[in-house]
Write a protein that holds these residues in place. Sequence first.
Motif, short mmCIF file in Angstrom:
data_model
loop_
_atom_site.label_atom_id
_atom_site.label_comp_id
_atom_site.label_asym_id
_atom_site.label_seq_id
_atom_site.Cartn_x
_atom_site.Cartn_y
_atom_site.Cartn_z
N ARG A 126 35.25 30.73 42.65
CA ARG A 126 35.76 31.31 43.88
C ARG A 126 37.15 31.83 43.57
NH1 ARG A 126 40.01 31.91 47.36
NH2 ARG A 126 39.48 31.52 49.53
N ILE A 127 37.39 33.07 43.86
CA ILE A 127 38.64 33.68 43.39
C ILE A 127 39.11 34.77 44.34
CG2 ILE A 127 37.37 35.32 41.90
CD1 ILE A 127 39.66 34.95 39.85
N HIS A 128 40.42 34.87 44.46
CA HIS A 128 40.96 35.98 45.25
C HIS A 128 40.72 37.27 44.46
CE1 HIS A 128 43.86 38.59 47.23
NE2 HIS A 128 43.71 37.77 48.25
N PHE A 129 40.35 38.32 45.15
CA PHE A 129 39.93 39.52 44.43
C PHE A 129 41.06 40.12 43.59
CE2 PHE A 129 38.46 43.92 43.90
CZ PHE A 129 37.29 43.63 43.24
N LEU A 130 42.29 40.05 44.10
CA LEU A 130 43.42 40.61 43.32
C LEU A 130 43.59 39.85 42.00
CD1 LEU A 130 46.23 41.18 45.99
CD2 LEU A 130 44.76 42.89 44.91
N THR A 131 43.42 38.54 42.06
CA THR A 131 43.54 37.73 40.84
C THR A 131 42.41 38.08 39.88
OG1 THR A 131 44.36 35.98 42.27
CG2 THR A 131 43.87 35.37 40.01
N LEU A 168 29.61 34.11 42.17
CA LEU A 168 31.01 34.53 42.24
C LEU A 168 31.37 34.76 43.70
CD1 LEU A 168 31.56 37.28 39.49
CD2 LEU A 168 32.89 35.20 39.79
N CYS A 169 32.39 34.06 44.19
CA CYS A 169 32.85 34.28 45.56
C CYS A 169 34.21 34.97 45.52
CB CYS A 169 32.96 32.95 46.30
SG CYS A 169 31.37 32.21 46.67
N PHE A 170 34.28 36.15 46.10
CA PHE A 170 35.53 36.91 46.10
C PHE A 170 36.15 36.88 47.49
CE2 PHE A 170 33.24 39.53 42.79
CZ PHE A 170 34.03 39.09 41.74
N ASP A 171 37.40 36.44 47.57
CA ASP A 171 38.09 36.53 48.85
C ASP A 171 38.89 37.83 48.89
OD1 ASP A 171 38.69 35.57 51.36
OD2 ASP A 171 40.52 34.57 50.71
N GLU A 172 38.83 38.48 50.04
CA GLU A 172 39.58 39.72 50.28
C GLU A 172 39.28 40.83 49.30
OE1 GLU A 172 43.70 38.89 50.98
OE2 GLU A 172 43.02 37.07 51.96
N PHE A 173 38.02 41.16 49.30
CA PHE A 173 37.57 42.28 48.48
C PHE A 173 38.23 43.55 49.00
CE2 PHE A 173 34.62 45.39 46.94
CZ PHE A 173 34.29 44.89 45.70
N GLN A 174 38.87 44.29 48.11
CA GLN A 174 39.57 45.52 48.51
C GLN A 174 39.79 46.36 47.26
OE1 GLN A 174 43.91 44.57 49.17
NE2 GLN A 174 43.17 42.48 48.96
N ILE A 175 39.82 47.65 47.43
CA ILE A 175 40.09 48.52 46.29
C ILE A 175 41.29 49.38 46.64
CG2 ILE A 175 39.04 50.12 44.63
CD1 ILE A 175 37.18 47.84 45.07
N ASN A 176 42.39 49.17 45.91
CA ASN A 176 43.61 49.92 46.23
C ASN A 176 43.95 50.92 45.16
OD1 ASN A 176 44.06 48.24 48.48
ND2 ASN A 176 44.85 46.65 47.11
#
Length: 409
Positions: A126-131, A168-176
């Motif tokens: 489980r991971i923050h998406f930015l990381t 895989l669990c992604f928190d705050e999926f975003q594409i910047n």
Amino acid sequence: MNRQPLSAQSRTSGQPQASGPFALYEERVASGTLRRDPDQERVARRLDRLWVELEAYRPAPVRPQEERKGLFSKLVSKLPELLNRTDERVDDGIPRGVYIVGRVGRGKTMLMDLFFSCVTIERKQRIHFLTFMQEVHQRLRTLKEANPGMSDPIPPLAQTIAQDATLLCFDEFQINDIADAMILGRLFEALFAAKVIIVATSNTVPGDLFQNRPGADAFKPFITIIQRHLDTEVLDSETDYRRGRDQDDTTWIVPADETARRRLDKIVARYGEGHPVEKVTLEFSGRTLPVDHAQGPVARFDFTSLCSRPLGPNDYLAIAKKFPVIVMDDIPSLGPDDANVARRFITLIDALYDNGNLLFVSADDSPDNLFPSGEGADAFARTASRLMEMSSESWLARAHGPGGVLSRP
Ligand SMILES: Nc1ncnc2c1ncn2[C@@H]1O[C@H](COP(=O)(O)OP(=O)(O)OP(=O)(O)O)[C@@H](O)[C@H]1O
Ligand SMILES: [Mg+2]
């Protein structure tokens, strides 16, 4: 909440858990920890179904390197065909992942973490998406350095990730970022081919990811891949659960005047007690970042030094990890000309929130009124919601409590 980075994520191989996410959700509602919310119940049931499927899911081990090469070439040759089939969902007997989307503070992360805690599958992360993206770039660099002749490091990277995680669990999926956008399509396709299951939370529906930006067209195939492999679950109840808590009046000081400065001096003195005031240089990913005012666990910054310079997620993550307490002077009201500054501020707060940092600031206005209009003002709504939670007594109590940011090594 589990907020460890990918590389440090614990792996469990314990006994099957008696309770799934729905039962756990119901327990928390019954005990009064959570308020009953029909939208959350629906998403909890969907996650419960995935939990049941995962308990029976044991994919074959990832193939060795030589075979994988062949497999990937086959995949690449099928890619144009796959990408043209926009309307179809994949039905290959592999459990479908879930993409939880909704406005801020609706409980997306809470539900994903609840689900994650129930899953007994051995390899889960489980991971923050930015990381995650930070680690992807780092690992791609390492692969290229170790194999100068390698033409395409993405397939071997995907295989390594798949070896480490079936879920895989992604928190705050975003594409910047266009660089991330270009990598992700091929990386995810290879992950799905390796039978990895993905669960994600996001504020943006898949169809709107990275839209209205240069390069958006090239990104469309990735959106298709997401839609084919994940079910989108909208979680959009009336309540932003971050609001309506007991607010602490020492954390967000308005206006940013001399009195505010003196109050922040006292905060720095309190948390930094026993430590010298010093300049510190953070080193990470081949970069250095000077911090002019550090005192033990506290770092103090002017708003402009953090958000008007070209800093990015990696810088903010490094600051968040190094200093549990951040003090920031002089947050101005932001207008349509400040879109870049606002975007950095959003990224900074995401990093601090995710790490559970304590934040004390002086500002021209309250979080809700700081950036009323301009490009990114919508995204700022999440930041305002987070800032409200970070100014609450329960946030402070958590930071000071067991496992809180102040007690971490
Ligand atoms: N039903 C509920 N009752 C009480 N508190 C709740 C409920 N649902 C969520 N919360 C709390 O509200 C806060 C916000 O929830 P969460 O972080 O899951 O929101 P989110 O949807 O992920 O928001 P964002 O889009 O900003 O990431 C958390 O502290 C969470 O524990
Ligand atoms: Mg969230």
